[in-house]
Design an enzyme around this catalytic site. Structure first.
Site, mmCIF file in Angstrom:
data_model
loop_
_atom_site.group_PDB
_atom_site.id
_atom_site.type_symbol
_atom_site.label_atom_id
_atom_site.label_comp_id
_atom_site.label_asym_id
_atom_site.label_seq_id
_atom_site.Cartn_x
_atom_site.Cartn_y
_atom_site.Cartn_z
ATOM 1 N N HIS A 128 -7.869 9.543 -2.020
ATOM 2 C CA HIS A 128 -7.188 9.495 -0.719
ATOM 3 C C HIS A 128 -8.016 10.105 0.419
ATOM 4 O O HIS A 128 -7.938 9.657 1.558
ATOM 5 C CB HIS A 128 -5.832 10.180 -0.811
ATOM 6 N N ASP A 145 0.840 -1.195 0.000
ATOM 7 C CA ASP A 145 0.000 0.000 0.000
ATOM 8 C C ASP A 145 0.876 1.246 0.000
ATOM 9 O O ASP A 145 1.707 1.436 0.890
ATOM 10 C CB ASP A 145 -0.897 0.000 1.244
ATOM 11 N N TYR A 184 2.623 10.020 -0.436
ATOM 12 C CA TYR A 184 3.669 9.430 0.400
ATOM 13 C C TYR A 184 5.061 9.729 -0.154
ATOM 14 O O TYR A 184 6.046 9.658 0.582
ATOM 15 C CB TYR A 184 3.504 7.912 0.496
ATOM 16 N N LYS A 202 -2.908 5.742 -4.184
ATOM 17 C CA LYS A 202 -4.015 6.657 -3.918
ATOM 18 C C LYS A 202 -3.751 7.995 -4.586
ATOM 19 O O LYS A 202 -2.599 8.414 -4.743
ATOM 20 C CB LYS A 202 -4.183 6.874 -2.407
#
Length: 265
Positions: A113, A52, A57, A82
């Site tokens: 997200h 994931d 990120y 996402k």
């Protein structure tokens, strides 16, 4: 398999478009740079087959590198990323950037997200449907949505999110929320399972001591037995392995009820 290999559970859940999603995944939030490569590599070596990540990120390239160098076949790994809602109008371009970084031609799950607010959620969701139809994402879903937002995008497009990824742990357990997702045939995926003091809860500690497991393993097992997807994260190779080693024991009904009750305390 050797005696020291973790007993990784192979439980999966069927999603809206037919994909099988492993209930146990490896989360990569806040893991950057070489740490992200090493941690993802350690997770794949330990037996995780669900990764994931997310655009925000900033580690999709590292996750993709670890996967490509792992020797594990791409088709054997369920890969999630996402899209932040501020990419409205550029959704497909964002996904293609993610695919380039991840070194793949599709993701298994692509999530909004968090909610954009107003009518933008429906516009975003239409672009996600387009991505699924184009084969860029096998399944599509959302994150940090409440049930009213799930209903909104489903009603507008007649396509329901396959997954809703939300913060979830024994301390946040809510039977009604779980039932609402099941009634809509939307898989609940939890993040931050091991945060917020859950590891220090006396009930968790007592069960862990009795069954000879770590508190983290008990919490992860609790998710699995509820059919909730869980994505623990760590940069420590031993902890990564330990968190995956949850296939060799089960919690009793009494244990499950005691842990559930933490959400009402």
């Amino acid at each position: 398999m050797t005696a020291t290999d973790p007993q990784v559970p192979d439980a999966t859940v069927s999603l809206a478009n037919g994909a099988r999603m492993p209930l146990l995944g490896f989360g990569t939030w806040q893991i950057k740079g070489d740490d992200a490569v090493r941690a993802t590599s350690a997770a794949l070596e330990a037996g995780y087959r669900h990764l994931d990540t997310a655009t925000v990120y900033g580690n999709e390239g590292e996750v993709g590198r670890a996967l490509s160098e792992s020797g594990v076949a791409r088709d054997d790994v369920f890969l999630t990323t996402k899209c932040p809602p501020d990419r409205a109008g550029r959704e497909l371009a964002t996904l293609r950037e993610s695919l380039d970084l991840l070194q793949t031609d599709h993701v298994d799950l692509w999530l909004i997200h968090w909610s954009a607010g107003g009518s933008e959620n429906v516009d975003l969701w239409r672009a996600f449907v387009e991505a699924r139809e184009a084969g860029l994402a096998r399944e599509i879903g959302v994150s940090n949505f409440d049930t009213s937002l799930l209903d909104e995008v489903t009603k507008a497009t007649e396509v329901r999110p396959a997954v809703n990824q939300i913060e979830w742990s024994p301390l946040l357990f809510d039977a009604e929320t779980l039932a609402e997702h099941r009634a809509r045939d939307v898989v609940l995926e939890g993040y931050s399972a091991l945060r917020g003091g859950t590891l220090d809860a006396p009930t968790i500690g007592e069960i862990a001591e009795r069954v000879g497991r770590t508190p983290a393993q008990v919490i992860i097992r609790w998710h699995l037995q509820h059919g909730v997807v869980v994505i623990p994260k760590s940069v420590n190779p031993e902890r990564i392995r330990s968190n995956a080693d949850v296939g060799g024991f089960t919690l009793t009904d009494e244990d499950m009820a005691a842990i559930d009750a933490l959400g009402r305390s």
